[in-house]
Design an enzyme around this catalytic site. Structure first.
Site, mmCIF file in Angstrom:
data_model
loop_
_atom_site.group_PDB
_atom_site.id
_atom_site.type_symbol
_atom_site.label_atom_id
_atom_site.label_comp_id
_atom_site.label_asym_id
_atom_site.label_seq_id
_atom_site.Cartn_x
_atom_site.Cartn_y
_atom_site.Cartn_z
ATOM 1 N N GLY A 31 0.657 -1.290 0.145
ATOM 2 C CA GLY A 31 -0.105 -0.022 0.070
ATOM 3 C C GLY A 31 0.755 1.175 -0.186
ATOM 4 O O GLY A 31 2.157 1.248 -0.111
ATOM 5 N N TYR A 58 -14.349 4.361 11.526
ATOM 6 C CA TYR A 58 -12.777 4.140 11.110
ATOM 7 C C TYR A 58 -12.170 4.854 12.588
ATOM 8 O O TYR A 58 -10.983 4.219 12.901
ATOM 9 C CB TYR A 58 -12.326 4.840 9.966
ATOM 10 C CG TYR A 58 -10.707 4.849 9.830
ATOM 11 C CD1 TYR A 58 -10.357 3.612 9.090
ATOM 12 C CD2 TYR A 58 -10.091 5.845 9.969
ATOM 13 C CE1 TYR A 58 -8.746 3.552 8.808
ATOM 14 C CE2 TYR A 58 -8.887 6.011 9.436
ATOM 15 C CZ TYR A 58 -8.146 4.831 8.832
ATOM 16 O OH TYR A 58 -6.891 4.632 8.612
ATOM 17 N N PRO A 87 -0.449 9.729 11.239
ATOM 18 C CA PRO A 87 -0.340 10.763 10.153
ATOM 19 C C PRO A 87 -1.328 11.425 9.566
ATOM 20 O O PRO A 87 -2.361 11.115 9.645
ATOM 21 C CB PRO A 87 0.232 9.624 9.024
ATOM 22 C CG PRO A 87 0.560 8.298 9.868
ATOM 23 C CD PRO A 87 -0.396 8.391 11.010
ATOM 24 N N LYS A 125 -9.329 3.194 15.265
ATOM 25 C CA LYS A 125 -7.871 3.630 15.295
ATOM 26 C C LYS A 125 -7.443 4.208 16.652
ATOM 27 O O LYS A 125 -6.475 3.895 17.276
ATOM 28 C CB LYS A 125 -7.346 4.754 14.274
ATOM 29 C CG LYS A 125 -7.564 4.131 12.776
ATOM 30 C CD LYS A 125 -6.482 3.225 12.691
ATOM 31 C CE LYS A 125 -6.175 2.725 11.395
ATOM 32 N NZ LYS A 125 -5.163 1.673 11.035
ATOM 33 N N ASN A 152 -2.987 13.622 6.503
ATOM 34 C CA ASN A 152 -3.532 13.173 5.078
ATOM 35 C C ASN A 152 -2.192 12.803 4.160
ATOM 36 O O ASN A 152 -1.368 13.522 4.157
ATOM 37 C CB ASN A 152 -4.262 14.010 4.330
ATOM 38 C CG ASN A 152 -5.579 14.509 5.243
ATOM 39 O OD1 ASN A 152 -6.496 13.545 5.467
ATOM 40 N ND2 ASN A 152 -5.725 15.673 5.733
ATOM 41 N N VAL A 201 1.473 3.536 2.322
ATOM 42 C CA VAL A 201 1.966 3.663 3.371
ATOM 43 C C VAL A 201 3.170 2.562 3.646
ATOM 44 O O VAL A 201 4.375 2.781 3.827
ATOM 45 C CB VAL A 201 1.267 3.514 4.781
ATOM 46 C CG1 VAL A 201 2.234 3.395 6.072
ATOM 47 C CG2 VAL A 201 0.341 4.648 4.856
#
Length: 359
Positions: free
Chosen positions: A14, A137, A164, A141, A166, A16
């Protein structure tokens, strides 16, 4: 970490994870455990436990997540909370059971309240309600942060959470149905430019690489026009969601990867708890500390792509949180600063996108 330490990167394909893998390779690390989703489903607890027991990773970067933009977050609310909780729970617990030396959990600054002070410090977590559209979401997290903190306190593990802002960069998600604002905007404006120039080869190459709703490069011209119109893409204009007034901060993914590896190499959980009576909010914001409006962002992308049409905003569509700027004073105090500013980053991501359309 030693250069030959066994390192597992969850989500290495991905945006990241791929940036973290590349950063580690450039620093001379060589011993990686890499599994695609097809090879290891992180929502399958038994499979995750078997993988950790067999491979015994020493260090873990937990970059795997189920992510998307405002439309996806608001539409697939059950998926976003369930899948992310499962991934986190399985990887963090398996890391504890198998004596992983250190784990880095990557979240998002959407964990902060809708009405958080600006810029958002780590200590404002859980002080007021979340933004509605991405609440599932965000809750997942937040649970990941608390799981890392709780395991550290009970089991003396060394798990660190970073949040992080965006992100954008190579291997980003450009799916018009699920992508975040910047890559979606890059693709929409690029396609509008192709339409304005009558470049149907460019349009078809784009859709062949990344089909949308079953429409691909071999679909009819009428089917393609109707699809693009649905997403606000026309030869003379692009229509974007919201008013254009929300302020957003963006971080180049390779900068984020550099911060991640810096923290994994140099920072321990105990460094983040000194002087605290109650151990909470030990996570670290990762960002630039700078923002711009969505309208300004669209203008930058329009200039860099060379689209000669107009940008309109549909105010009937949601804006999301009006401002989300991270307080990066903790990160700066630890000794890390970003390198890539937004204009250079957009130039880089657009060049990357063009070079990866016809692969």
């Amino acid at each position: 970490m030693n250069k030959d330490s066994k390192i597992y990167i969850a989500g290495h394909r991905g945006l990241v994870g791929s940036a973290i893998l590349e950063n580690l390779r450039k620093r001379g690390y060589t011993n990686f455990l890499l599994r695609s989703h097809a090879e290891l489903d992180l929502t399958d607890q038994q499979a995750v436990n078997h993988f950790f027991a067999e491979e015994k990773p020493e260090y873990v970067f937990l970059a795997a997540a189920h992510v998307g933009g405002i439309m996806a977050n608001n539409t697939y609310r059950g998926d976003f909370i369930y899948i992310n909780l499962m991934i986190q729970n399985h990887v963090i617990h398996a890391s504890y059971i198998n004596n992983v030396k250190k784990l880095l959990f990557l979240g998002s600054t959407c964990i902060y309240p809708k009405e958080a002070p600006q810029p958002m410090p780590e200590d404002c977590l859980l002080t007021s309600p979340l933004e509605y559209t991405n609440e599932p979401y965000a809750i997942a997290k937040i649970a990941g942060i608390k799981m890392c903190e709780s395991y550290n306190l009970q089991y003396k593990t060394n798990y660190i959470s970073i949040m992080p802002t965006n992100l954008y960069g190579p291997n980003d998600n450009f799916n018009l149905e699920t992508s975040h604002v910047l890559p979606a905007m890059v693709r929409k404006i690029h396609l509008a430019k192709c339409l304005s120039l009558g470049d149907w080869k460019g349009v078809r190459q784009d859709l062949q690489k990344r089909p949308v709703e079953g429409i691909h490069g071999e679909s009819s011209e009428n089917e393609i026009r109707n699809l693009l119109a649905k997403y606000g893409i026309f030869p003379d204009k692009v229509v974007l969601w919201g008013t254009g007034s929300p302020m957003r901060e963006f971080l180049w993914s390779e900068d984020m990867a550099d911060a991640s590896v810096f923290i994994m190499e140099k920072i321990n959980f105990t460094d983040l708890t000194e002087g605290k009576k109650e151990i909470r909010n030990t996570h670290i914001n990762i960002g630039t500390g700078k923002d711009l409006s969505i309208k300004e962002l669209s203008g930058l992308i329009q200039t860099i792509t060379g689209f000669g049409g107009q940008i309109f905003f549909d105010a009937d569509k949601p804006d999301g949180t009006m401002k989300k700027l991270t307080d990066v004073s903790k990160l700066h105090a630890l000794g890390w600063h970003h390198q890539i500013e937004i204009k250079e980053g957009i130039e880089r991501i657009y060049n990357w996108y063009l070079n990866n359309i016809n692969i």
